[in-house]
Design an enzyme around this catalytic site. Structure first.
Site, mmCIF file in Angstrom:
data_model
loop_
_atom_site.group_PDB
_atom_site.id
_atom_site.type_symbol
_atom_site.label_atom_id
_atom_site.label_comp_id
_atom_site.label_asym_id
_atom_site.label_seq_id
_atom_site.Cartn_x
_atom_site.Cartn_y
_atom_site.Cartn_z
ATOM 1 N N GLU A 173 -19.806 -43.173 114.414
ATOM 2 C CA GLU A 173 -18.399 -44.337 115.373
ATOM 3 C C GLU A 173 -18.818 -45.302 114.934
ATOM 4 O OE1 GLU A 173 -20.505 -42.517 119.575
ATOM 5 O OE2 GLU A 173 -21.965 -44.174 118.294
ATOM 6 N N VAL A 174 -17.304 -44.907 113.172
ATOM 7 C CA VAL A 174 -17.208 -46.501 113.114
ATOM 8 C C VAL A 174 -16.227 -46.761 113.359
ATOM 9 C CG1 VAL A 174 -16.854 -47.601 111.194
ATOM 10 C CG2 VAL A 174 -18.930 -46.363 110.912
#
Length: 379
Positions: A173-174
């Site tokens: 989840e960057v």
């Protein structure tokens, strides 16, 4: 003369999967050490053998580092009452070891690191609004050498504190928004030949972090995002599947194992999600190897885990939300679903097991209408 008779019984039993884990999130809500120890006790009753300690995240950094004390001094909810000291960590590891449970630490980056930046200036990426810094920060800055020097020192300490041969490095989840806004990051990307493909920048970062932990003789476990971004990682890196519907995670199982990587499955066992009724049915009927692939591919699925993320979970509701629902997943990780897949047959066993948990002091929620023969009055 008194005669004693012994009933001889032979039991042949063994686990289907070598990795049978439970994840606890101690960043979104701090879990007191005693709550963790009680969870380890309950895990042993269901033959779970890995405690995945998601110890830090965006909201707080409760791990007390000797090398970088400001990480918890400034990043924990409270620097004295809401931290895990080195002594606390050793206590958890010892308690787990005596119950046949490994402790797998996770230090997730480059995203999920807002709390890190409070105690380590220069680690996170400054975000920009046009040509002006906005005053906010994004993921770890992958474009500076100081980042990798810091990570090397931190993981050297982590490897000395946590003895397990595996370490979870996150990688999920960057959000690329801040990286895109930062002129220094964009300049670094051009220098490296990444163009405008920010997945290549994350790949560059994660490959460096995996290499750092490899030099410390630790095998990396990373979330599936690392694979989805086509990152070059050592073949022994374990991929952890957390996303998608059954059809989607089956496809991911097929793709990852085709490359020869080992896999952990977590997607169907997010027990922080609850619904009215006997939702343990869906937990119990998961078929981890029901995906398109060869027998050799299926041997690369080394197990799975129950995840208890902490947005709405603290010590007040951890046990009843986890038990006995997690025990349904435990049986699926221990036994072949071809032998034990009927929820009708499983219900009376799980109901009795829930009563046993109550007798042992574990506040396990009821499965349906009924009562335990020796009703536990301590709750």
């Amino acid at each position: 003369m008194t005669w004693y008779f012994v009933n001889k019984t032979e039991i042949e039993d063994f686990p289907r999967f070598q990795f049978r884990g439970i994840l606890l999130d101690t960043s979104r809500h701090y879990l007191p050490v005693e709550a963790i120890l009680k969870t380890l006790d309950a895990m042993s009753y269901s033959k779970f053998n890995v405690f995945h300690w998601h110890i830090v995240d965006d909201p707080s950094f409760p791990y007390q580092s000797r090398t970088f004390p400001d990480l918890s001094n400034k990043g924990a909810f409270h620097p004295m009452t809401h931290v895990y000291t080195q002594t606390d960590v050793r206590r958890v590891i010892s308690h787990a070891r005596l119950r046949g449970i490994r402790v797998l630490p996770e230090f997730d980056s480059p995203g999920h690191t807002h709390s890190w930046g409070k105690g380590q200036p220069g680690l996170l990426t400054p975000c920009y609004r046009g040509i002006t810094p906005s005053g906010t920060f994004g993921p770890v800055n992958p474009a500076t050498g100081s980042t990798y020097k810091f990570m090397t020192r931190l993981f050297k300490e982590v490897a000395s504190v946590f003895p397990d041969s595996y370490i979870h490095l996150g990688g999920d989840e960057v959000d690329f928004t801040c990286w895109k806004s930062n002129p220094d990051v964009r300049q670094f990307m051009q220098k490296m030949g990444f163009g405008n493909d920010f997945t290549k920048l994350e790949s560059f970062y994660m490959e460096n972090i995996v290499n750092i932990t490899s030099m410390l003789n630790r095998t990396a476990i990373v979330w599936q995002d690392v694979f989805d971004y086509h990152e070059r990682i050592p073949q022994d890196t374990v991929l952890h599947i957390w996303k998608g519907t059954p059809a989607q995670y089956r496809e991911e199982l097929s793709r990852i194992t085709k490359t020869g990587h080992r896999v952990l499955l977590a997607a169907p066992w997010y027990l922080n999600h609850i619904s009215y009724g006997q939702d343990w049915h869906s937990v119990y009927t998961v078929q981890p190897l029901n995906f398109s692939g060869t027998e050799e591919q299926k041997k690369l699925v080394i197990g799975g885990e129950v995840c208890m993320w902490g947005e709405y979970v603290d010590a007040t509701n951890l046990s009843p939300r986890l038990w006995p629902r997690a025990s349904a997943a435990a049986e699926r990780l221990w036994s072949d679903e071809k032998q034990t897949s009927s929820v009708t047959l499983a219900f009376p066993r799980l109901k009795e097991f829930r009563c046993m948990l109550l007798r042992r002091g574990v506040q396990a929620e009821p499965l349906f209408v009924g009562h335990c023969r020796h009703e536990y009055q301590g709750v």
